[in-house]
Design a protein around this motif. Structure first.
Motif, mmCIF file in Angstrom:
data_model
loop_
_atom_site.group_PDB
_atom_site.id
_atom_site.type_symbol
_atom_site.label_atom_id
_atom_site.label_comp_id
_atom_site.label_asym_id
_atom_site.label_seq_id
_atom_site.Cartn_x
_atom_site.Cartn_y
_atom_site.Cartn_z
ATOM 1 N N GLU A 245 0.833 -1.188 0.000
ATOM 2 C CA GLU A 245 0.000 0.000 0.000
ATOM 3 C C GLU A 245 0.876 1.249 0.000
ATOM 4 O O GLU A 245 1.948 1.276 0.616
ATOM 5 C CB GLU A 245 -0.909 -0.001 1.233
ATOM 6 N N ARG A 247 1.363 5.447 -2.128
ATOM 7 C CA ARG A 247 1.063 6.322 -3.271
ATOM 8 C C ARG A 247 1.418 5.694 -4.610
ATOM 9 O O ARG A 247 0.651 5.801 -5.568
ATOM 10 C CB ARG A 247 1.816 7.646 -3.091
ATOM 11 N N GLU A 250 -1.366 3.395 -5.649
ATOM 12 C CA GLU A 250 -2.561 4.131 -6.070
ATOM 13 C C GLU A 250 -2.412 4.674 -7.490
ATOM 14 O O GLU A 250 -3.340 4.619 -8.300
ATOM 15 C CB GLU A 250 -2.833 5.273 -5.093
ATOM 16 N N ASN A 253 -2.574 1.693 -9.959
ATOM 17 C CA ASN A 253 -3.946 1.205 -10.094
ATOM 18 C C ASN A 253 -4.823 2.186 -10.865
ATOM 19 O O ASN A 253 -5.678 1.786 -11.661
ATOM 20 C CB ASN A 253 -4.547 0.950 -8.705
ATOM 21 N N ASP A 254 -4.596 3.482 -10.620
ATOM 22 C CA ASP A 254 -5.389 4.498 -11.322
ATOM 23 C C ASP A 254 -5.146 4.438 -12.826
ATOM 24 O O ASP A 254 -6.085 4.473 -13.634
ATOM 25 C CB ASP A 254 -5.041 5.884 -10.776
#
Length: 421
Positions: A245, A247, A250, A253-254
């Motif tokens: 987990e 930044r 994220e 995944n974005d």
């Protein structure tokens, strides 16, 4: 019956008008030449009788069988005035109610005049005019029929080419003008005569084949890219889920989700392009269906149902259309976003800069939004909207509101409407 403004009638009327003008000019020339010749012969005859009468007058003898007199009461005034000036002349007039050719000359300060019948000559000229008019009418009629026949052949071939062009513009890329077997055989021989209509038909068929080939290549490329991306993208999403987990996870995944949505859009477009999609129709309350579809997107929008109506449509595809329109309005426009339902018509409007002129004129194009002011996107959302609307036989219209903002209108087919009361 075809209107008189069609090419067929224009050519026929033009050829007929030209023929009538040519016939009129030739008729006038023929009438003038023949009239001069016939009237000249009568004048010569009257002149000979006048010379004969003058000879008898000089010798004081009788005029014989010549109709002659001094200052006869029926002598036309212009001829009398001509003789008074000491000159000799002739003209057509009347004597005792019958047409005659007068000839007069001065004789001891008097007018010695002779006259010969002119009725047969006038009848000959009238018969000549009648014959000229009859021949002109016959020639004009024949030319009109010939022009109508030829114009009809040209008009039919052009109308066929226009019909094929309209079919191609409507999406039927298999439409062709085609040529009969004998015409094809003639095109293979050395050309002696240039046929512009045939050239137009061949150019249209060639253009349609070229456009079809390019579109098919584009469809195959889109489908191939989507299928090739799907497998590695699925693996990448699974691998990204194993990252710690933070930044970086994220961000990865974005980007992967955006690429996943793009791939799904490409696959949907490839299915729509293949023509295998079929609507699963069911009876739904349009107003309620729109409200549920808007609520399902979780995007802010004001829904107003002016008049609800029960329709036969595919609920899933309608939801997909509305979701894409709302997403497009929020991505490229500005709030408030309004959705209005009035009978079979659904209108989606935002208050942003509006659609670019190119999109309004040509419709949505994949991988192109048309205007930087509408934001950056791959331009597949509206392309999917157009494809799904075609499956549902919904009339789709893109426009801009007078006070600003993009307006998209969906009009469901009237043949599928039922009474919702």
């Amino acid at each position: 019956m075809r209107p008189l403004s069609s090419l067929r009638w224009k050519i026929a009327l033009t050829t007929t008008t030209v023929c009538c003008l040519v016939a009129a000019v030739l008729g006038i020339l023929v009438h003038d030449v023949v009239a001069r010749q016939v009237v000249g012969e009568v004048r010569k005859e009257a002149g000979r009788d006048l010379d004969h009468a003058l000879g008898h007058y000089e010798y004081g003898t009788a005029h014989g069988d010549v109709n002659a007199a001094l200052d006869p009461p029926g002598l036309p005034r212009p001829l009398r005035e001509l003789v008074a000036r000491g000159r000799t002349g002739s003209m057509v007039g009347a004597h005792e109610g019958k047409p005659v050719m007068w000839a007069a000359a001065p004789a001891d300060r008097q007018a010695l005049a002779v006259w010969i019948p002119y009725g047969n000559t006038r009848d000959r000229l009238r018969d000549l005019d009648t014959a000229i008019l009859a021949c002109s009418a016959l020639a004009a009629g024949l030319v009109a029929l010939a022009g109508l026949f030829l114009a009809d052949r040209i008009s039919r071939r052009l109308a066929r080419a226009a019909a094929v062009a309209r079919r191609i513009s409507a999406g039927d890329l298999d439409a062709r003008v085609g040529l009969p077997a004998d015409a094809v055989a003639r095109t293979e021989r050395p050309r002696r005569h240039h046929d512009e209509v045939r050239d137009v038909a061949q150019a249209l068929d060639s253009m349609a084949a070229s456009v079809q080939e390019r579109l098919e290549a584009e469809k195959r490329f889109t489908a191939d890219v989507a299928h090739e991306l799907r497998t590695p993208l699925t693996g990448s999403l699974a691998a990204a889920a194993l990252l710690p987990e933070g930044r970086p996870k994220e961000m990865i995944n974005d980007r992967l989700k955006a690429l996943h949505l793009l791939t799904e859009d490409l696959l949907e477009i490839s299915r729509l392009d293949s023509g295998v999609e079929r609507a699963d129709l069911a009876r739904v309350e349009l107003g309620r269906a729109v409200e549920r579809a808007v609520a399902g997107t979780r995007l802010p929008a004001d829904v107003r149902v002016v008049r609800d109506l029960a329709v036969l449509t595919d609920r899933r595809r309608l939801d997909r259309i509305l979701a894409n329109l709302l997403a497009n309005a929020h991505r490229h426009g500005r709030p408030p976003v309004e959705v209005t339902v009035e009978g079979p018509v659904v209108v989606v409007r935002d208050h942003g800069p509006g659609y670019p002129a190119e999109l309004i004129e040509q419709g949505p194009r994949r991988f192109r939004t048309g205007d930087p002011g509408r934001g950056r996107s791959h331009g597949l959302g509206l392309t999917i909207v157009a494809g799904q609307a075609a499956v549902l036989e919904i009339t789709l219209t893109f426009a801009n509101a007078p006070d600003g903002g993009a307006v998209t209108t969906l009009r469901l087919p009237v043949g599928r409407l039922t009474d919702g009361s």
